[in-house]
Design an enzyme around this catalytic site. Structure first.
Site, PDB file in Angstrom:
ATOM      1  N   ASP A   1      -3.780  12.814   3.543  1.00 35.98           N
ATOM      2  CA  ASP A   1      -2.723  11.920   4.983  1.00 35.98           C
ATOM      3  C   ASP A   1      -1.595  13.167   4.938  1.00 35.98           C
ATOM      4  O   ASP A   1      -1.897  12.253   6.359  1.00 35.98           O
ATOM      5  CB  ASP A   1      -1.538  11.627   3.130  1.00 35.98           C
ATOM      6  CG  ASP A   1      -1.828  10.631   2.924  1.00 35.98           C
ATOM      7  OD1 ASP A   1      -2.715   8.887   3.423  1.00 35.98           O
ATOM      8  OD2 ASP A   1      -0.961  10.251   1.499  1.00 35.98           O
TER       9      ASP A   1
ATOM     10  N   GLN B   1       0.778   8.237  -3.138  1.00 38.81           N
ATOM     11  CA  GLN B   1       0.976   6.707  -2.799  1.00 38.81           C
ATOM     12  C   GLN B   1       2.679   7.163  -2.695  1.00 38.81           C
ATOM     13  O   GLN B   1       3.543   7.096  -3.488  1.00 38.81           O
ATOM     14  CB  GLN B   1       0.713   6.062  -3.138  1.00 38.81           C
ATOM     15  CG  GLN B   1       0.950   4.494  -2.722  1.00 38.81           C
ATOM     16  CD  GLN B   1       0.633   4.338  -1.300  1.00 38.81           C
ATOM     17  OE1 GLN B   1      -0.976   4.442  -0.895  1.00 38.81           O
ATOM     18  NE2 GLN B   1       0.992   3.887  -0.147  1.00 38.81           N
TER      19      GLN B   1
ATOM     20  N   LYS C   1      -7.243   0.602  -0.076  1.00 36.83           N
ATOM     21  CA  LYS C   1      -8.165   1.786  -0.130  1.00 36.83           C
ATOM     22  C   LYS C   1      -9.259   2.396  -1.614  1.00 36.83           C
ATOM     23  O   LYS C   1     -10.531   2.734  -0.536  1.00 36.83           O
ATOM     24  CB  LYS C   1      -7.350   2.566  -0.161  1.00 36.83           C
ATOM     25  CG  LYS C   1      -5.958   3.025   0.649  1.00 36.83           C
ATOM     26  CD  LYS C   1      -4.242   4.018   0.133  1.00 36.83           C
ATOM     27  CE  LYS C   1      -3.687   4.041   1.347  1.00 36.83           C
ATOM     28  NZ  LYS C   1      -2.116   4.393   1.095  1.00 36.83           N
TER      29      LYS C   1
END
Ligand code: NAD
Length: 288
Positions: free
Chosen positions: A119, A96, A52
């Protein structure tokens, strides 16, 4: 049979995003800034976050990785989330997953400001998505929709079977495809579904997101179907690395029956990360 090239499509999207960022910066605005919180030493998570970070660079974004030790407490992580919620220099951030077992993931997700939840995992974002309101669409379903759009795969009035009901892939995918504009008739299959093979065999579009290598066989797929393979499983292989990545679809036997199919690797995977970039760009545009 058309192979849907997620790698190529993601490269095209990356160029589009980078061009938009260059325009933003030329107009005197700050480049989008994505922050990733990484707690502990999970190998896969470290790889995902590194990918990312690299993609941020390729899109012209600013990116920061906050590495926190395995023994970080839930309160310490929540304090960090709150700090990022209030930091005007941060457009979007992700925590994460998975988190170490002593931390309540749901509590942490719920602490993220929906404005910065790129997200799309917070209840507010999920609710807005279900209602078809402005939101951040979770990256994997967003990437799949982009592939269907760019390859002109017809969805309206089509039967779609989604296999897997996770909150990050299967469930949002099933909701999105049933909405106005996509207009598919969706069946969400899971581990307790009776007669799953028959349901899948009737589908015009099959989306496999269950994490069982080679689960979808040719006899479960209708002639001319579109098959989207989300699965990513590492299996031992006779190569220099000693492993390879395989999907949930038995590609060799299923592909010849399909109108469209995504390969693994090079299908949905590259689209997921670029969709996170799209969400971050969107967050930056909504900044003011
Ligand atoms: P998960 O692992 O959280 O859950 C699996 C789902 O599959 C569950 O809903 C379960 O009901 C269903 N399932 C399990 N066994 C089944 C069976 N025999 N028949 C029918 N359904 C069954 O799901 P996830 O996090 O969405 O991950 C699924 C797969 O997708 C994994 O391989 C994961 O690595 C991969 N994945 C890929 C991407 C990507 O970018 N390509 C992103 C996220 C997940």
């Amino acid at each position: 049979m058309t192979i849907i090239d997620g790698k190529l499509t993601a490269q095209q999207l990356r160029a589009e995003i980078a061009a938009e960022v260059a325009e933003m910066v030329a107009a005197g605005q700050a480049a989008p800034h994505l922050v990733a919180i990484l707690v502990g030493n999970n190998g896969a998570s470290m790889t995902y976050v590194a990918n990312k970070e690299k993609m941020c660079g390729e899109c012209g974004f600013r990116s920061t990785v906050l590495r926190m030790p395995e023994e970080t407490t839930e309160e310490q992580l929540l304090a960090e989330v709150e700090r990022l919620n209030n930091d005007p220099e941060v457009d979007g951030f992700i925590v994460q997953l998975p988190l170490p077992k002593h931390i309540d993931e749901q509590r942490v997700i719920e602490a993220i400001s929906p404005r910065k939840d790129v997200d799309g995992f917070t209840p507010i974002n999920v609710g807005a998505m279900v209602l078809g309101l402005e939101c951040f669409v979770p990256a994997t379903p967003a990437g799949i929709l982009e592939l269907l759009k760019r390859y002109n795969v017809p969805t309206a009035g089509k039967k779609c079977a989604v296999i897997g009901r996770s909150n990050i892939v299967g469930r949002p995918m099933s909701i999105l495809l049933s909405q106005k504009g996509w207009d598919a008739t969706v069946t969400l299959c899971h581990s307790r579904t009776a007669n799953l093979a028959e349901t899948v065999a009737e589908a015009d579009i099959v989306i496999a997101a269950l994490g069982i290598p080679g689960f979808v066989k040719a006899n479960m797929v209708k002639e001319g179907a579109t098959v989207i393979d989300v699965g990513i499983t590492r299996v031992e292989a006779d190569n220099a690395r000693g492993w390879k990545v395989v999907g949930d679809v038995d590609y060799a036997e299923v592909a010849p029956k399909c109108s469209y199919i995504t390969p693994v690797p090079g299908g949905v995977g590259p689209m997921t990360i670029i969709s996170l970039m799209k969400n971050t760009l969107l967050a930056a545009k909504r900044r003011k």
